[in-house]
Design a protein around this motif. Structure first.
Motif, mmCIF file in Angstrom:
data_model
loop_
_atom_site.group_PDB
_atom_site.id
_atom_site.type_symbol
_atom_site.label_atom_id
_atom_site.label_comp_id
_atom_site.label_asym_id
_atom_site.label_seq_id
_atom_site.Cartn_x
_atom_site.Cartn_y
_atom_site.Cartn_z
ATOM 1 N N VAL A 167 -9.184 -17.763 6.717
ATOM 2 C CA VAL A 167 -8.578 -16.715 5.814
ATOM 3 C C VAL A 167 -9.280 -15.204 5.681
ATOM 4 C CG1 VAL A 167 -7.492 -15.982 3.252
ATOM 5 C CG2 VAL A 167 -7.558 -18.454 4.790
ATOM 6 N N VAL A 168 -8.995 -14.449 5.906
ATOM 7 C CA VAL A 168 -9.662 -12.940 5.988
ATOM 8 C C VAL A 168 -9.324 -13.033 4.542
ATOM 9 C CG1 VAL A 168 -9.675 -10.077 6.609
ATOM 10 C CG2 VAL A 168 -9.670 -12.118 8.180
ATOM 11 N N PRO A 169 -10.118 -12.157 3.715
ATOM 12 C CA PRO A 169 -9.220 -11.839 1.757
ATOM 13 C C PRO A 169 -9.002 -10.161 2.372
ATOM 14 C CG PRO A 169 -11.731 -12.154 2.212
ATOM 15 C CD PRO A 169 -10.998 -12.572 3.786
ATOM 16 N N ASP A 170 -8.330 -10.414 1.059
ATOM 17 C CA ASP A 170 -7.419 -8.535 0.654
ATOM 18 C C ASP A 170 -8.429 -8.300 -0.259
ATOM 19 O OD1 ASP A 170 -5.531 -9.454 2.757
ATOM 20 O OD2 ASP A 170 -4.068 -9.477 1.549
ATOM 21 N N GLU A 171 -8.297 -7.164 -0.766
ATOM 22 C CA GLU A 171 -8.913 -6.222 -1.166
ATOM 23 C C GLU A 171 -8.206 -6.031 -2.696
ATOM 24 O OE1 GLU A 171 -11.025 -2.492 -1.459
ATOM 25 O OE2 GLU A 171 -12.836 -3.771 -0.636
ATOM 26 N N HIS A 172 -7.918 -6.415 -3.833
ATOM 27 C CA HIS A 172 -6.664 -5.625 -4.635
ATOM 28 C C HIS A 172 -7.201 -4.695 -5.821
ATOM 29 C CE1 HIS A 172 -3.754 -5.633 -7.319
ATOM 30 N NE2 HIS A 172 -4.432 -6.367 -8.380
ATOM 31 N N HIS A 173 -6.548 -3.959 -5.573
ATOM 32 C CA HIS A 173 -7.030 -2.385 -6.577
ATOM 33 C C HIS A 173 -6.335 -3.102 -8.109
ATOM 34 C CE1 HIS A 173 -7.239 -0.377 -2.418
ATOM 35 N NE2 HIS A 173 -8.973 0.198 -3.592
ATOM 36 N N ILE A 174 -6.747 -3.335 -9.296
ATOM 37 C CA ILE A 174 -6.525 -3.191 -10.288
ATOM 38 C C ILE A 174 -5.506 -2.577 -10.459
ATOM 39 C CG2 ILE A 174 -7.101 -4.309 -12.683
ATOM 40 C CD1 ILE A 174 -9.324 -5.056 -11.184
ATOM 41 N N TRP A 175 -5.732 -1.822 -10.945
ATOM 42 C CA TRP A 175 -4.979 -0.294 -10.553
ATOM 43 C C TRP A 175 -3.866 0.354 -9.861
ATOM 44 C CZ3 TRP A 175 -6.500 5.420 -13.534
ATOM 45 C CH2 TRP A 175 -5.586 5.576 -14.119
ATOM 46 N N PRO A 176 -3.221 -0.768 -8.993
ATOM 47 C CA PRO A 176 -2.625 -0.665 -7.696
ATOM 48 C C PRO A 176 -2.989 1.457 -7.386
ATOM 49 C CG PRO A 176 -0.812 -1.673 -8.461
ATOM 50 C CD PRO A 176 -2.344 -0.593 -10.063
ATOM 51 N N LEU A 177 -3.080 1.263 -6.426
ATOM 52 C CA LEU A 177 -3.246 2.641 -6.129
ATOM 53 C C LEU A 177 -1.840 3.488 -5.687
ATOM 54 C CD1 LEU A 177 -5.017 1.681 -2.255
ATOM 55 C CD2 LEU A 177 -5.658 3.129 -4.147
ATOM 56 N N GLU A 178 -0.261 2.689 -5.389
ATOM 57 C CA GLU A 178 0.780 3.557 -5.715
ATOM 58 C C GLU A 178 0.987 3.857 -6.341
ATOM 59 O OE1 GLU A 178 1.272 -1.005 -5.307
ATOM 60 O OE2 GLU A 178 0.109 0.541 -4.739
ATOM 61 N N TYR A 179 0.238 3.510 -8.240
ATOM 62 C CA TYR A 179 0.703 3.725 -8.984
ATOM 63 C C TYR A 179 -0.219 5.089 -9.913
ATOM 64 C CZ TYR A 179 4.107 0.319 -9.366
ATOM 65 O OH TYR A 179 5.950 -0.319 -9.380
#
Length: 109
Positions: free
Chosen positions: A9-21
């Motif tokens: 499983v290749v981990p994802d990088e999540h942006h806590i404050w989402p980039l789209e916002y």
């Protein structure tokens, strides 16, 4: 005969404050999560913002999603919309919020 290898499983990088916002793409705004958890976090955020039905997530996913919702509200200077009373997984394998240093499930959700 060798047992089947575990899937990678290749981990994802999540942006806590989402980039789209409007969130920044900086190290302090990123956390590593499994791909399924990443999808769950974004689904939770989108569902809560739309006033939709409850989405079941793990404690960690909910915490990350609520942090994102708080960042979005602060950036937009709007009242904070939270997911309460969204259901949270009662799976004992899910870590408590104070145990969130790493991903809850490296093999997927």
């Amino acid at each position: 005969m060798q047992p089947d290898p575990q899937p990678v499983v290749v981990p994802d990088e999540h942006h806590i404050w989402p980039l789209e916002y409007g969130g920044p793409n900086v190290p302090g705004n990123r956390v590593v999560v499994c791909p399924n958890g990443h999808r769950n976090i974004h689904t939770y955020i989108q569902t809560v913002r739309a006033g939709g039905p409850a989405v079941k997530v793990t404690r960690r996913e909910r915490q990350l999603a609520e942090q994102g919702l708080a960042a979005i509200a602060a950036a937009q200077r709007t009242p904070l919309v939270t997911g309460d009373p969204m259901p949270v997984s009662n799976d004992p394998a899910d870590p408590a919020p104070d145990q969130l240093a790493g991903d809850h499930d490296q093999a997927g959700t």
